[in-house]
Scaffold this motif. Structure first.
Motif, mmCIF file in Angstrom:
data_model
loop_
_atom_site.group_PDB
_atom_site.id
_atom_site.type_symbol
_atom_site.label_atom_id
_atom_site.label_comp_id
_atom_site.label_asym_id
_atom_site.label_seq_id
_atom_site.Cartn_x
_atom_site.Cartn_y
_atom_site.Cartn_z
ATOM 1 N N VAL A 1 11.751 -6.644 7.498
ATOM 2 C CA VAL A 1 12.207 -5.256 7.580
ATOM 3 C C VAL A 1 11.041 -4.363 7.982
ATOM 4 O O VAL A 1 9.933 -4.519 7.471
ATOM 5 N N ILE A 2 11.306 -3.424 8.884
ATOM 6 C CA ILE A 2 10.302 -2.428 9.280
ATOM 7 C C ILE A 2 10.585 -1.147 8.498
ATOM 8 O O ILE A 2 11.720 -0.660 8.469
ATOM 9 N N HIS A 3 9.548 -0.621 7.856
ATOM 10 C CA HIS A 3 9.672 0.583 7.034
ATOM 11 C C HIS A 3 8.837 1.691 7.654
ATOM 12 O O HIS A 3 7.698 1.466 8.055
ATOM 13 N N GLU A 4 9.405 2.874 7.717
ATOM 14 C CA GLU A 4 8.687 4.070 8.166
ATOM 15 C C GLU A 4 8.391 4.918 6.936
ATOM 16 O O GLU A 4 9.246 5.096 6.075
ATOM 17 N N PHE A 5 7.173 5.431 6.858
ATOM 18 C CA PHE A 5 6.793 6.230 5.708
ATOM 19 C C PHE A 5 6.470 7.648 6.112
ATOM 20 O O PHE A 5 6.127 7.926 7.253
ATOM 21 N N ASP A 6 6.592 8.525 5.164
ATOM 22 C CA ASP A 6 6.283 9.934 5.338
ATOM 23 C C ASP A 6 4.886 10.164 4.769
ATOM 24 O O ASP A 6 4.577 9.698 3.675
ATOM 25 N N GLU A 7 4.062 10.880 5.497
ATOM 26 C CA GLU A 7 2.693 11.103 5.023
ATOM 27 C C GLU A 7 2.655 11.896 3.721
ATOM 28 O O GLU A 7 1.642 11.947 3.040
ATOM 29 N N ARG A 8 3.771 12.483 3.334
ATOM 30 C CA ARG A 8 3.829 13.199 2.058
ATOM 31 C C ARG A 8 4.036 12.258 0.876
ATOM 32 O O ARG A 8 3.883 12.660 -0.272
ATOM 33 N N ASP A 9 4.418 10.992 1.146
ATOM 34 C CA ASP A 9 4.594 10.033 0.055
ATOM 35 C C ASP A 9 3.280 9.845 -0.683
ATOM 36 O O ASP A 9 2.205 9.880 -0.087
ATOM 37 N N ARG A 10 3.372 9.616 -1.976
ATOM 38 C CA ARG A 10 2.165 9.464 -2.803
ATOM 39 C C ARG A 10 1.534 8.096 -2.661
ATOM 40 O O ARG A 10 0.361 7.921 -2.963
ATOM 41 N N GLY A 11 2.282 7.116 -2.230
ATOM 42 C CA GLY A 11 1.726 5.783 -2.078
ATOM 43 C C GLY A 11 2.805 4.717 -2.058
ATOM 44 O O GLY A 11 4.001 5.012 -2.085
ATOM 45 N N LEU A 12 2.344 3.498 -2.004
ATOM 46 C CA LEU A 12 3.236 2.344 -1.973
ATOM 47 C C LEU A 12 2.948 1.463 -3.177
ATOM 48 O O LEU A 12 1.844 1.456 -3.707
ATOM 49 N N LEU A 13 3.947 0.698 -3.557
ATOM 50 C CA LEU A 13 3.806 -0.207 -4.682
ATOM 51 C C LEU A 13 4.444 -1.540 -4.312
ATOM 52 O O LEU A 13 5.554 -1.568 -3.767
ATOM 53 N N ILE A 14 3.719 -2.614 -4.553
ATOM 54 C CA ILE A 14 4.294 -3.954 -4.397
ATOM 55 C C ILE A 14 4.382 -4.551 -5.792
ATOM 56 O O ILE A 14 3.389 -4.592 -6.526
ATOM 57 N N ALA A 15 5.587 -4.965 -6.177
ATOM 58 C CA ALA A 15 5.806 -5.572 -7.484
ATOM 59 C C ALA A 15 6.300 -6.995 -7.274
ATOM 60 O O ALA A 15 7.179 -7.237 -6.461
ATOM 61 N N SER A 16 5.729 -7.912 -8.026
ATOM 62 C CA SER A 16 6.060 -9.315 -7.822
ATOM 63 C C SER A 16 6.869 -9.907 -8.961
ATOM 64 O O SER A 16 6.841 -9.422 -10.089
ATOM 65 N N ASP A 17 7.591 -10.947 -8.628
ATOM 66 C CA ASP A 17 8.290 -11.804 -9.585
ATOM 67 C C ASP A 17 9.074 -11.056 -10.662
ATOM 68 O O ASP A 17 8.966 -11.366 -11.844
ATOM 69 N N GLY A 18 9.835 -10.089 -10.260
ATOM 70 C CA GLY A 18 10.708 -9.396 -11.204
ATOM 71 C C GLY A 18 10.063 -8.294 -12.020
ATOM 72 O O GLY A 18 10.740 -7.620 -12.777
ATOM 73 N N PHE A 19 8.753 -8.077 -11.883
ATOM 74 C CA PHE A 19 8.095 -7.043 -12.667
ATOM 75 C C PHE A 19 8.576 -5.646 -12.268
ATOM 76 O O PHE A 19 8.389 -4.688 -13.022
ATOM 77 N N TRP A 20 9.198 -5.510 -11.113
ATOM 78 C CA TRP A 20 9.728 -4.212 -10.676
ATOM 79 C C TRP A 20 10.719 -3.654 -11.699
ATOM 80 O O TRP A 20 10.834 -2.450 -11.863
ATOM 81 N N ALA A 21 11.424 -4.537 -12.394
ATOM 82 C CA ALA A 21 12.451 -4.078 -13.333
ATOM 83 C C ALA A 21 11.867 -3.347 -14.530
ATOM 84 O O ALA A 21 12.567 -2.614 -15.208
ATOM 85 N N ASP A 22 10.586 -3.560 -14.796
ATOM 86 C CA ASP A 22 9.950 -2.907 -15.938
ATOM 87 C C ASP A 22 9.270 -1.593 -15.574
ATOM 88 O O ASP A 22 8.686 -0.944 -16.430
ATOM 89 N N LEU A 23 9.319 -1.214 -14.304
ATOM 90 C CA LEU A 23 8.647 0.012 -13.867
ATOM 91 C C LEU A 23 9.590 1.191 -13.834
ATOM 92 O O LEU A 23 10.758 1.077 -13.693
#
Length: 136
Positions: free
Chosen positions: A114-136
């Protein structure tokens, strides 16, 4: 995978990364016949573009100015394969631990690209692995 990436003579591409995944798969399938793994690969593109290759329950998210996370990549789990769930329902589903796609020794499954376009106003990116995204 990292060794193959460092050997690339051209800029990283989606096809190049899938080729490296195939190489790694060929080397691991006999050593670890019952194993599987989730992964996400993020390739920085021109400007504010990122291409992701992923399988399993790793995710790329955008940190919004409001302090929330907007997940950009879906997970490959039984929970969202059966029905389209919102993030809260997906997070709470016991079926989110059952993967429908991953890096498996038995057979190669190509990643979602997938190609993602970002806005320069975004605060940042996050990569979460192995299901840890569910705890954020």
């Amino acid at each position: 995978m990292l060794d193959g990436f460092l050997r690339l003579s051209q800029p990283a591409s989606t096809d190049g990364m899938v080729g490296l995944l195939l190489e790694v798969h060929a080397g691991l399938r006999r050593k670890h016949p019952a194993d599987s793994a989730s992964y996400i690969i993020a390739l920085m593109g021109e400007g504010l573009t990122i291409t992701t290759l992923h399988a399993g329950d790793c995710r790329l998210g955008r940190l919004t100015n409001q302090g929330s996370i907007r997940w950009l990549t879906p997970v490959h789990t039984l929970a969202n394969a059966i029905q389209d769930l919102d993030e809260r329902a997906l997070r709470l589903s016991p079926d989110r631990h059952l993967l429908t796609r991953s890096f498996q020794a038995k057979r190669f499954q190509p990643p979602d690209c997938v190609i993602h376009e970002f806005d320069e106003r975004d605060r940042g990116l996050l990569i979460a692995s192995d299901g840890f995204w569910a705890d954020l």
